[in-house]
Design an enzyme around this catalytic site. Structure first.
Site, mmCIF file in Angstrom:
data_model
loop_
_atom_site.group_PDB
_atom_site.id
_atom_site.type_symbol
_atom_site.label_atom_id
_atom_site.label_comp_id
_atom_site.label_asym_id
_atom_site.label_seq_id
_atom_site.Cartn_x
_atom_site.Cartn_y
_atom_site.Cartn_z
ATOM 1 N N GLU D 78 2.240 -11.429 13.052
ATOM 2 C CA GLU D 78 1.622 -10.179 13.511
ATOM 3 C C GLU D 78 0.094 -10.163 13.315
ATOM 4 O O GLU D 78 -0.496 -9.093 13.210
ATOM 5 C CB GLU D 78 2.243 -8.993 12.750
ATOM 6 N N HIS D 97 -1.451 -3.795 7.057
ATOM 7 C CA HIS D 97 -0.149 -3.449 7.643
ATOM 8 C C HIS D 97 0.869 -3.526 6.516
ATOM 9 O O HIS D 97 0.940 -4.526 5.804
ATOM 10 C CB HIS D 97 0.210 -4.422 8.766
ATOM 11 N N HIS D 99 4.834 -1.894 4.633
ATOM 12 C CA HIS D 99 6.144 -1.231 4.723
ATOM 13 C C HIS D 99 6.412 -0.526 3.399
ATOM 14 O O HIS D 99 7.484 -0.668 2.810
ATOM 15 C CB HIS D 99 7.262 -2.250 4.960
ATOM 16 N N HIS D 167 9.704 1.078 11.002
ATOM 17 C CA HIS D 167 9.069 -0.200 10.696
ATOM 18 C C HIS D 167 8.070 -0.105 9.526
ATOM 19 O O HIS D 167 8.247 -0.767 8.520
ATOM 20 C CB HIS D 167 8.395 -0.711 11.980
#
Lengths: 239, 239, 239, 239
Positions: D78, D97, D99, D167
């Site tokens: 990614e 990024h 989670h 996500h």
């Protein structure tokens, strides 16, 4: 016998550390052990947080909650709590009084704590709640005299655990590893029951499952495995 | 082949430690590995908490759950649980039985555990629940004979996870890193689904998303990255 | 007197570390101590996270919140918060401002924080909530001038704690061990009240229980035990 | 300039470790930094868990998400996610990024994440949610091509955070310490908003409070204090 006593007192110290490490005990709470040769005596630390207890902190008490020889040390204010449970229950060798954060909601909300998974079968069924206001009115909440301690012991009955309203819990079993196991599973069951209840109506163990599973878990094999694990986690190495 | 077996048994020990460190296994629970050269045999520790398992604790078993040579050690009472899953599933190389606290609410409340984020696509869909009362009545909750283990394996079917009512879960996958990944994501999904449900109706992955994402995650690259991370966290250094 | 001051400043550093270790303070928040010989002065760290505070970071302030000698160091923007509580409350020797995650929900939701277990009797009753919008409108939320600090001190009144809407809390007590104890029990009570409320209507301590239990807990014996425990957990050894 | 780059790449490694230590990143997730001298380039680790990232793992990328020189290492799948945010936002120097488990419920339940305490004013207001099904249908959930990355960057707009349905999240700010601060406060706000919502209707910051407080917190003084604290907690000593 002397050797046996020495080893048991070592286990009593380790039980203090284990229950501190597992989040059952914090700055307050305590663990008691009946004298293996004199059933009318028991051992308990002087007034000190369980995580810091050493062998030199242990004092011997009568079943009235009085130190045999205080050695100039301050006992816990609630020593009598252990004394009167041991007096009422000849089958019990070890007791714990704790304010475990996971368990306390069941001492505050009007919801019975009941076994929701096999490991917690050792709670034996819905845990009774003792309320100091019944018979004693407004107090400083301590179990620091014989009448309150006897009343609490009566609420415990023949079981392994009792809750103290807005205060905490007391646990009792036939050995140190057994009472440690009961405390840890009381913690786990409370956490699990709370989580499951938030999601919907929990399914509890049946009476038959509770009895059959508790018999198995209170045997030597599971308790040995659990004790070795808790010991290691609290920094006392494998066995 | 000898070299391969040696390395795999090292990974089996590490998987025990990883799952203890990640809060999936505690004093109970276990990890099994099929023999790489004899598909009718598997390896499992003697009766010991996963956090303490070493290479010397590993025993070899048949697919009836019997130790080939017990070496004087006590096996887990539930060795047959792994045996019968491995017997039913030739595609599976590694299995785990656990009582992960985050997962247990889904074994207690009547709410299906279902993938709510991409990482948990490896659960494959709503996780089936096996109930020992169906067919076996009141028991001590253990999966310690072939009929119960076969019944559980049937409930698992071709999937990666199954829940045991009021007890725990079993997981199965094509390798040790894969089954560890499944266990950790089962934990994460349970925690996340519980939190999201408390806030409102959760949105689940679609079937298409579940399939496409699981295929990607079960590939070498994500599993290598995750395994290196779990290893390091459990104290086994980088790769 | 010099010796006394030296020991107290050591305790002030330790209190910073304890409250960081117990999850009451994080990158922000602070602890203040009144000068034992000059009641119109107090000590507070320069602008630094409590976990990192050392003796060299301590500065002396007037009750207007101005550093007596800044020594070229940047003070906290909210030093005046402590100044005005100490000005209003001659009985208070130590104050804390924190954003404890367990406590913050009671600064966000419209639910009074109230003692639900004996240890939290030191909160004294329902904790008042101060709202910066009342009288000051939209601000950057800091208590960085005398009018806001005086308004907050008035909301605290004669109690041990006050909540700041969408911001945090302030605590005050007669000594460093006492204010640390209040902070930790505010944390524990918030966590417990939230958990119990999720399960049903919580039973609170009565007014009589709150008063009797707080008197007992604010005594030398419980505070000594708790302080020794918190010290040890924060890495400062036993006493 | 060389010296500046060297120091910034050190901070990029530390930011990876900090966000792993603070529970924002786990085996997955990543941190990117724009090249200080070439705004059309940025740095990102090869495919490795953030807790394990070292200086040798850093690769340089173009704003199409392609490595300038892969050095035989595998990049994250990614990488383009960071590339397209940096392409769209000249004011942004660092992106993350993640989670984060505390944040994920807001990517699953249909409840807007909104600042509920002063520290979270840096979220800027209700956080937008990007849904891969809008325009891309069923996918493997990765942001691994330019169209999806551009779509996500559009959803982020001029803000500091965006959620990815089922996500995770992406964050963006003017420096490494600033983006770390945004990530940690996004975590804290999610946890707090969830807890407060469970108790009743939360009171949010007003628009004026959000703006005034964020301006203050994004200044040098608070960010310096927070960065020194996070660094120390992650094992990198004081500054």
């Amino acid at each position: 016998m002397e050797r046996d006593l020495h080893a048991l007192l070592g286990d009593l110290v380790i039980a203090n550390r284990i229950l501190a490490h597992e989040g059952v005990l914090d700055d307050f709470g305590h663990v008691a052990l009946r004298h293996p040769d004199r059933p009318d005596r028991f051992f308990l630390s002087r007034s000190r947080s369980p995580e810091l207890v050493t062998r030199d902190d242990l004092l011997e008490f009568t079943l009235d909650g009085e130190p045999v020889d205080p050695k100039g040390l301050r006992p816990y204010l609630e020593s009598v709590l252990h004394a009167r449970i041991l007096a009422a229950r000849p089958d019990v060798q070890a007791t714990v009084h704790h304010h475990c954060p996971a368990v306390l909601p069941y001492a505050v909300a009007d919801v019975p704590l009941r076994p929701v998974f096999h490991m917690a079968s050792v709670l034996g069924g819905p845990v009774p709640v003792w309320d100091s206001r019944d018979g004693f009115g407004d107090t400083n909440m301590l179990i620091d005299d014989v009448p309150r301690a006897d009343s609490l012991a009566a609420a415990l009955g023949g079981g392994t655990c009792v809750l103290l309203r807005n205060h905490g819990a007391a646990c009792a079993a036939h050995s140190i590893p057994a009472v440690v196991f009961v405390c840890v599973r009381m913690r786990d069951n409370a956490e699990l029951q709370s989580r499951a209840t938030a999601m919907g109506a929990p399914r509890f163990l049946t009476e038959g499952e509770t009895r059959l599973t508790a018999e198995m878990l209170m045997g030597e094999r599971p308790l040995d495995r659990a004790w070795a694990y808790y010991r290691a986690r609290a920094g006392f190495g494998g066995i």
